[in-house]
Design a protein around this motif. Structure first.
Motif, mmCIF file in Angstrom:
data_model
loop_
_atom_site.group_PDB
_atom_site.id
_atom_site.type_symbol
_atom_site.label_atom_id
_atom_site.label_comp_id
_atom_site.label_asym_id
_atom_site.label_seq_id
_atom_site.Cartn_x
_atom_site.Cartn_y
_atom_site.Cartn_z
ATOM 1 N N TRP A 254 0.769 -1.080 -0.213
ATOM 2 C CA TRP A 254 -0.144 -0.189 -0.168
ATOM 3 C C TRP A 254 0.867 1.200 -0.313
ATOM 4 O O TRP A 254 1.588 1.619 0.926
ATOM 5 N N VAL A 280 -4.004 4.673 -1.646
ATOM 6 C CA VAL A 280 -4.673 5.574 -1.090
ATOM 7 C C VAL A 280 -4.669 7.034 -1.972
ATOM 8 O O VAL A 280 -4.148 7.723 -1.630
ATOM 9 N N THR A 282 -7.501 9.959 -1.435
ATOM 10 C CA THR A 282 -8.937 10.983 -0.375
ATOM 11 C C THR A 282 -8.436 12.421 -0.567
ATOM 12 O O THR A 282 -9.747 13.590 -0.460
ATOM 13 N N HIS A 300 -8.034 6.027 6.416
ATOM 14 C CA HIS A 300 -9.853 5.884 5.195
ATOM 15 C C HIS A 300 -9.010 3.991 5.210
ATOM 16 O O HIS A 300 -10.018 3.327 5.014
ATOM 17 N N LEU A 301 -8.008 3.872 5.159
ATOM 18 C CA LEU A 301 -7.370 2.797 4.647
ATOM 19 C C LEU A 301 -7.552 1.421 5.105
ATOM 20 O O LEU A 301 -8.422 0.764 5.042
ATOM 21 N N TYR A 302 -7.226 2.389 6.461
ATOM 22 C CA TYR A 302 -7.551 0.909 7.312
ATOM 23 C C TYR A 302 -8.870 0.500 8.095
ATOM 24 O O TYR A 302 -9.703 -0.621 8.603
ATOM 25 N N ARG A 303 -10.186 1.884 8.113
ATOM 26 C CA ARG A 303 -11.365 1.667 7.963
ATOM 27 C C ARG A 303 -11.675 1.055 6.974
ATOM 28 O O ARG A 303 -13.061 0.322 7.394
ATOM 29 N N GLN A 304 -11.706 1.187 5.790
ATOM 30 C CA GLN A 304 -11.512 -0.077 4.676
ATOM 31 C C GLN A 304 -11.591 -1.252 5.078
ATOM 32 O O GLN A 304 -12.209 -2.357 4.407
ATOM 33 N N GLY A 305 -11.051 -1.966 5.999
ATOM 34 C CA GLY A 305 -10.710 -2.845 6.547
ATOM 35 C C GLY A 305 -9.192 -3.429 4.773
ATOM 36 O O GLY A 305 -9.652 -4.856 4.712
ATOM 37 N N SER A 306 -8.677 -3.134 4.426
ATOM 38 C CA SER A 306 -8.108 -3.022 3.830
ATOM 39 C C SER A 306 -6.817 -4.100 3.894
ATOM 40 O O SER A 306 -6.036 -4.987 2.571
#
Ligand code: ACO
Length: 334
Positions: A254, A280, A282, A300-306
């Protein structure tokens, strides 16, 4: 097993008020199409009149602490990266500590403009590896709308407000911060700057922080030249940090870049040969939030569960100064 700096909590906050390109085009001579095409930005968030940078930082910090399952009493040190502190002094970090209900542990600001979070992560990691702290709350928070000249279309379309935070923990276990590379070259300083007491502000006079006022420390920028150097230095620094820690471009899962301009992001992704969807983006949602930009992208990336445990993240930023840098992280948060 040796000690490493692990990210154990992630948080972010964007103020409620949204300023769209359409609304902005009623304020200055611009269009939604121009802004989208040249920058990728569609909107930015603007803090409320009664909010300050510390308030944004507190919201992001609360989410990060909550995510880590910790409270402010578990924290040993607090760092706020900001270009737009609440006041000249005390530090915004001390205000944030107070507002979070903490006391006693060290708290300080760092200023490396848009690279502040990348610089702060490197600093915290070094101090934690040295055994100075076990848990650090690292925040990037900005009220860029307070230093933007809202009558200058060259710059006002680019910036927004927000905050992002991580909780760092020094403990045994695989992964965590791999390392960082930082640079600064002050010979470029005049290409992007915000001089204090710009626009006729007189010492001792009340400062008008409304969006009707031209910014108090309004941003001046040679956009083309900033763009050219940013693309070149970011290309170099991603190569440098990978070489330093014995990794290949293909090892990076990432890319978490500073969100300044979609064209700068794409240029770095191209140099990295990143697969589509592995960087990412945003900037479309909140424009350039300076030191909040990288942690907001991470959030953002973390909350997407990616992000999967063991994956490699490359964080990078380029800023006024010019100051730039990159961090490599092997994700260890489950
Ligand atoms: N709307 C309409 N026209 C505009 C606007 C606007 N908001 N702003 C500038 N223009 C005009 C200019 O006046 C110029 O007109 P002219 O040709 O008649 O003189 C024309 O558009 C082209 O201007 P350029 O500066 O050549 O446009 P460019 O394609 O370089 O895009 C931009 C400008 C978006 C600022 C770009 O140079 C950029 O993103 N630079 C990086 C700056 C940056 O990101 N700074 C943030 C901090 S550093 C960092 O975070 C990396």
């Amino acid at each position: 097993m040796s000690l490493h700096t692990h990210i154990v909590g992630v948080g972010g906050y964007l103020p409620e008020r949204i300023l769209s390109n359409e609304t902005l085009s009623t304020m200055v001579d611009t269009t939604d199409a121009w802004i989208r095409e040249r920058t990728g930005i569609t909107q930015r968030h603007i803090l409320a009149h009664d909010q300050q940078t510390s308030d944004l930082a507190v919201e992001a910090a609360k989410q990060a602490l909550d995510d880590a399952g910790l409270t402010i009493d578990d924290i040993d040190a607090l760092i706020v990266a900001t270009t737009t502190p609440d006041m000249v002094f005390p530090s915004t970090a001390s205000v944030v500590q107070y507002k979070l209900g903490g006391k006693g542990f060290p708290a300080w600001d760092i200023q490396a403009v848009c690279s502040g979070f990348v610089y702060g992560l490197a600093q915290a990691d070094g101090m934690m590896r040295g055994g100075m702290f076990q848990r650090v709350l690292m925040i990037g928070a900005e009220s860029m709308s307070r230093i933007v000249d809202w009558k200058d279309r060259n710059t006002c379309v680019l910036f927004g407000d927000g905050a992002g935070a991580v909780v760092l923990e020094n403990r045994e276990g695989e992964g965590g911060m791999i390392g960082s590379v930082l640079h600064c070259d002050g010979s470029y300083r005049q290409l992007l700057m915000a001089e204090h007491q710009h626009n006729g502000h007189e010492p001792g006079k009340a400062i008008d922080f409304s969006m009707d006022a031209a910014g108090v420390a309004a941003i001046e920028m040679k956009g083309n030249e900033v763009f050219r150097v940013a693309v070149s230095k970011l290309g170099e620094v991603v190569g440098e940090v990978l070489d330093k820690y014995g990794l290949q471009k293909s090892d990076v899962d990432w890319l978490v870049p500073h969100q300044a301009n979609i064209r700068i992001l794409n240029a770095t992704a191209k140099k990295m040969k990143m697969e589509a969807g592995r960087m990412v983006i945003t900037v479309d949602q909140h424009a350039n939030t300076s030191s909040a930009s990288v942690p907001l992208a991470l959030n953002h990336l973390y909350r997407q569960g990616s992000i999967q445990t063991g994956q490699i993240l490359l964080l990078e930023a380029f800023a006024s100064g010019f100051a730039w840098g990159a961090n490599l992280i092997r994700w260890s948060k489950s």
